[in-house]
Design an enzyme around this catalytic site. Structure first.
Site, PDB file in Angstrom:
ATOM      1  N   LYS A 197     -36.092  31.588  23.409  1.00  0.00           N
ATOM      2  CA  LYS A 197     -36.941  30.536  23.000  1.00  0.00           C
ATOM      3  C   LYS A 197     -36.767  30.577  21.378  1.00  0.00           C
ATOM      4  O   LYS A 197     -36.760  31.259  20.640  1.00  0.00           O
ATOM      5  CB  LYS A 197     -38.559  30.722  23.358  1.00  0.00           C
ATOM      6  CG  LYS A 197     -38.762  30.358  24.838  1.00  0.00           C
ATOM      7  CD  LYS A 197     -40.236  30.496  24.948  1.00  0.00           C
ATOM      8  CE  LYS A 197     -40.723  30.488  26.443  1.00  0.00           C
ATOM      9  NZ  LYS A 197     -40.491  29.226  26.901  1.00  0.00           N
ATOM     10  N   ARG A 216     -40.602  31.870  38.024  1.00  0.00           N
ATOM     11  CA  ARG A 216     -40.443  31.585  39.249  1.00  0.00           C
ATOM     12  C   ARG A 216     -39.626  32.831  39.932  1.00  0.00           C
ATOM     13  O   ARG A 216     -39.904  32.941  41.137  1.00  0.00           O
ATOM     14  CB  ARG A 216     -39.386  29.999  39.339  1.00  0.00           C
ATOM     15  CG  ARG A 216     -38.038  30.349  38.743  1.00  0.00           C
ATOM     16  CD  ARG A 216     -37.383  29.250  38.574  1.00  0.00           C
ATOM     17  NE  ARG A 216     -37.928  28.357  37.314  1.00  0.00           N
ATOM     18  CZ  ARG A 216     -37.377  27.168  37.146  1.00  0.00           C
ATOM     19  NH1 ARG A 216     -36.357  26.553  37.758  1.00  0.00           N
ATOM     20  NH2 ARG A 216     -37.971  26.458  36.129  1.00  0.00           N
TER      21      ARG A 216
HETATM   22  N1  BES Z   1     -43.728  29.842  30.244  1.00  0.00           N
HETATM   23  C1  BES Z   1     -42.603  28.758  30.188  1.00  0.00           C
HETATM   24  C2  BES Z   1     -43.442  27.329  30.391  1.00  0.00           C
HETATM   25  C3  BES Z   1     -44.396  26.973  29.748  1.00  0.00           C
HETATM   26  C4  BES Z   1     -44.111  25.691  28.693  1.00  0.00           C
HETATM   27  C5  BES Z   1     -45.611  27.337  29.652  1.00  0.00           C
HETATM   28  C6  BES Z   1     -44.859  25.168  27.869  1.00  0.00           C
HETATM   29  C7  BES Z   1     -46.659  26.772  28.563  1.00  0.00           C
HETATM   30  C8  BES Z   1     -46.286  25.880  27.868  1.00  0.00           C
HETATM   31  C9  BES Z   1     -41.699  28.875  31.212  1.00  0.00           C
HETATM   32  O1  BES Z   1     -41.518  30.375  31.655  1.00  0.00           O
HETATM   33  C10 BES Z   1     -40.214  28.383  30.693  1.00  0.00           C
HETATM   34  O2  BES Z   1     -40.073  29.011  29.802  1.00  0.00           O
HETATM   35  N2  BES Z   1     -39.778  27.309  31.233  1.00  0.00           N
HETATM   36  C11 BES Z   1     -38.394  26.656  30.922  1.00  0.00           C
HETATM   37  C12 BES Z   1     -37.922  26.553  32.369  1.00  0.00           C
HETATM   38  C13 BES Z   1     -36.503  26.177  32.220  1.00  0.00           C
HETATM   39  C14 BES Z   1     -35.717  27.420  31.346  1.00  0.00           C
HETATM   40  C15 BES Z   1     -35.876  25.811  33.423  1.00  0.00           C
HETATM   41  C16 BES Z   1     -39.052  25.565  30.504  1.00  0.00           C
HETATM   42  O3  BES Z   1     -39.969  24.790  30.787  1.00  0.00           O
HETATM   43  O4  BES Z   1     -38.098  25.008  29.390  1.00  0.00           O
HETATM   44 ZN    ZN Z   2     -39.927  31.417  30.156  1.00  0.00          ZN
END
Ligand code: BES
Ligand code: ZN
Ligand code: ZN
Length: 472
Positions: A252, A326
Site C-alpha cells: 500500500k 477475502r
Molecule cells: N483492509 C483493506 C480494506 C480497507 C480499506 C479497510 C479502507 C479499511 C479502510 C483490504 O484488505 C484491501 O486492501 N482492499 C483492497 C482490495 C483491492 C486490492 C481489490 C482495496 O480496497 O483497495
Molecule cells: Zn489489503
C-alpha cells in the site's frame, strides 16, 4: 458500571437530551426556567448550555433531531457527556420524557463517553466526573440501562483491541485475548496456531500470515446455552482479523497506512458478541470464527501470481496480495460451513476501499441473496444505530473473478464494483448456504469523530449483531 439509574432528582449538572418535538414552552420552563430559547433548535448533536433561571444550576441541552429519524443518537450523547467530564460535581441525564429505544441508545452513548483512549500517555488527562446517573421513572429503565451498559463494556473491549497498535496486538495476542475472555465470560475457545494451520488445511490463512514474525492463527469460539433442543437456533459469526495490513508485496502507499491496524475490527466485533451472548445467557448456540494474521512483506511472503489451496479444496489465483481479507475469510467461511450446520452465517470484514467510496462512514455494505435476511438486518441496523445498506449480489459480477488457471482469482479483472466482486468471491466458499450475509465494515469501524484528533474504533457491528441475534 459508570452509568446508573436513579429515581431521585439530585441537585447536580443536568444534561437534557431532547427531540425537536420536545421543545414545548412547558418542557423548557420546567427544565431551564425559560419558556423559549431562541438559538436552540434541538437539531441532532446541537449543544446548548445555560444556567437554569430558577435553580441557578447548569443545564446542558443536547439535540436529538426529529423523532422519526434514525441517525446515531448515542454518538451525540457520548459527545455531550464526554465534553462535560471535567466539570466539578456530578452529572445527571434527565430522560423521563424518552422512550425505551432512546433510553437504550442514551445509556450506551453515556457509557462510551468514559472510554479511555490514552492508554500510552504517561499522565492521564484529569477527569472529575466519575459516572453519570440517568433520571427516569420508567419501570423498565434499570434493566434497559444495565443491558446497554453491558453491551457498551464489551464494545469498549473490542475498541481497545482495534485501537491497540499492531506491535502489541499480534495475531497470538488477539487469540490469547479470546481465550481469556472465554474463560472470564463463559464461552469455549480453540486456537490453531502457526504451522498447525497447514496441518488443518487452513492454507490460505497460513499463506497470508506466514511472512510475519508474528505467526497467524485461527480462533474458534463457541457459546452454548444451558438448554439446547432441536429448536435452538445455531448462528455462525465470522470476522476478518488482519492485525495489520501493509498490502504485502502489492504494498500500500505509506500515507495513512497506520490506519490499517483497524483491519481486525470484524474479528473484534465477533469476539465482543461472544462475550455479550455469554453474559446475557442468550438462548442461541453461537459459533464465532476469527482468522488472525499480519499481512506483511518478507522473503517468505506469498506473491501475486501464486495459487493457493484452501480449506474448501478450491484453488485461488492471487492477483493482488492486498486483497488478503477475502483469502482468510475463504478458509473461515468454508470451515464454518463444513464443521457446523448453522441456520445463519454473518461475516463482518473491513474488506474494501470500494465500499467506503460507495457508502462513506455511516453505513456498512450488506450483501446477501436472501431478501428476508437483508430486510431483517436492515431493520436491526435502524434499531441499533449500526446502519447497513444493501448492495448488489447478481451473478453477472461473478464473471470478473474467473481465473484461467484456478477456481477463482482474488482480484476482479475490471476496477468497478469492488465491494460486490469481493462479496461474490466470498460466496464461492459458503457452499450455497441459504442464509449467509456479508457485511463490509471498512468505512464504519474506524472513523473520525468530534471527540478525538484522529480516527478511532467505533465498535461498529456489536449492537447490530446483538439486535439481530435477539430476534432469531
Ligand atoms: N483492509 C483493506 C480494506 C480497507 C480499506 C479497510 C479502507 C479499511 C479502510 C483490504 O484488505 C484491501 O486492501 N482492499 C483492497 C482490495 C483491492 C486490492 C481489490 C482495496 O480496497 O483497495
Ligand atoms: Zn489489503
Ligand atoms: Zn485488509
Amino acid at each position: 458500571m459508570k452509568v446508573n439509574h436513579t429515581n431521585k432528582l439530585i441537585k447536580v449538572h443536568t444534561i437534557i437530551p431532547c427531540y425537536e418535538e420536545d421543545l414545548s414552552a412547558l418542557f423548557l420552563s420546567q427544565h431551564t426556567g425559560f419558556e423559549k430559547i431562541e438559538d436552540f433548535k434541538a437539531e441532532l448533536g446541537e449543544p446548548y448550555s445555560l444556567l437554569n433561571s430558577v435553580t441557578n444550576k447548569k443545564v446542558f441541552l443536547i439535540g436529538l433531531g426529529k423523532k422519526a429519524r434514525s441517525e446515531n443518537i448515542s454518538q451525540s450523547i457520548r459527545k455531550a457527556v464526554f465534553f462535560n467530564l471535567r466539570l466539578d460535581g456530578a452529572i445527571q441525564i434527565f430522560a423521563d420524557h424518552l422512550d425505551d429505544k432512546t433510553l437504550e441508545q442514551l445509556a450506551y452513548g453515556a457509557a462510551l463517553a468514559f472510554y479511555n483512549i490514552n492508554k500510552f500517555k504517561e499522565t492521564e488527562e484529569a477527569k472529575k466526573i466519575e459516572g453519570v446517573k440517568i433520571y427516569t421513572t420508567n419501570p423498565k429503565a434499570s434493566a434497559i440501562i444495565k443491558k446497554s451498559g453491558l453491551i457498551a463494556e464489551s464494545s469498549m473491549n473490542a475498541m481497545d483491541l482495534v485501537n491497540l497498535p499492531s506491535n502489541i496486538k499480534t495475531p497470538f495476542y488477539i487469540a490469547d485475548y479470546a481465550v481469556s475472555s472465554g474463560k472470564a465470560h463463559g464461552f469455549s475457545t480453540k486456537v490453531i496456531r502457526g504451522k498447525d494451520l497447514e496441518k488443518n488445511k487452513l492454507h490460505a490463512v497460513y499463506a497470508v500470515g506466514k511472512a510475519s514474525d508474528n505467526p497467524p492463527a485461527f480462533i474458534v469460539m463457541e457459546y452454548k446455552p444451558k438448554k439446547v433442543s432441536k429448536l435452538t437456533k445455531k448462528i455462525g459469526l465470522v470476522g476478518k482479523g488482519i492485525s495489520f495490513d501493509t498490502g504485502g508485496i502489492s504494498i500500500k502507499p505509506s500515507a495513512n497506512m497506520h490506519y490499517m491496524k483497524c483491519d481486525m475490527a470484524g474479528g473484534a466485533a465477533v469476539i465482543a458478541m461472544m462475550e455479550i451472548a455469554a453474559q446475557l445467557q442468550l438462548a442461541h448456540h453461537i459459533i464465532g470464527i476469527v482468522p488472525v494474521a499480519e499481512n506483511t512483506l518478507g522473503g517468505n511472503a506469498y506473491r501475486p501470481g501464486d495459487v493457493l489451496k484452501t480449506y474448501s479444496g478450491k484453488h485461488i489465483e492471487v492477483i493482488d496480495t492486498d486483497a488478503e481479507g477475502r483469502l482468510v475469510l475463504a478458509d473461515a467461511l468454508a470451515y464454518m460451513v463444513k464443521n457446523y450446520e448453522t441456520d445463519t452465517i454473518i461475516d463482518l470484514a473491513t474488506l474494501t476501499g470500494s465500499c467506503v467510496a460507495t457508502l462513506g462512514y455511516f453505513a456498512a455494505g450488506l450483501f446477501t441473496t436472501n431478501d428476508e435476511l437483508a430486510a431483517s438486518m436492515y431493520e436491526s441496523g435502524i434499531n441499533s444505530g449500526d446502519k447497513v445498506w444493501r448492495l448488489p449480489m447478481w451473478d453477472e459480477y461473478k464473471a470478473y473473478m474467473n481465473s484461467d488457471i484456478a477456481d477463482i482469482k482474488n482480484l476482479s479483472s475490471v476496477p468497478v464494483a469492488g465491494a460486490t466482486t469481493a462479496a461474490k468471491f466470498l460466496e464461492v466458499f459458503t457452499n450455497k448456504h441459504k442464509c449467509w450475509v456479508h457485511l463490509d465494515i471498512a468505512g464504519v469501524s474506524f472513523t473520525d469523530s468530534e471527540i478525538y484528533k484522529s480516527r478511532t474504533a467505533t465498535g461498529y457491528g456489536i449492537r447490530l449483531l446483538t439486535d439481530f441475534i435477539s430476534k432469531q
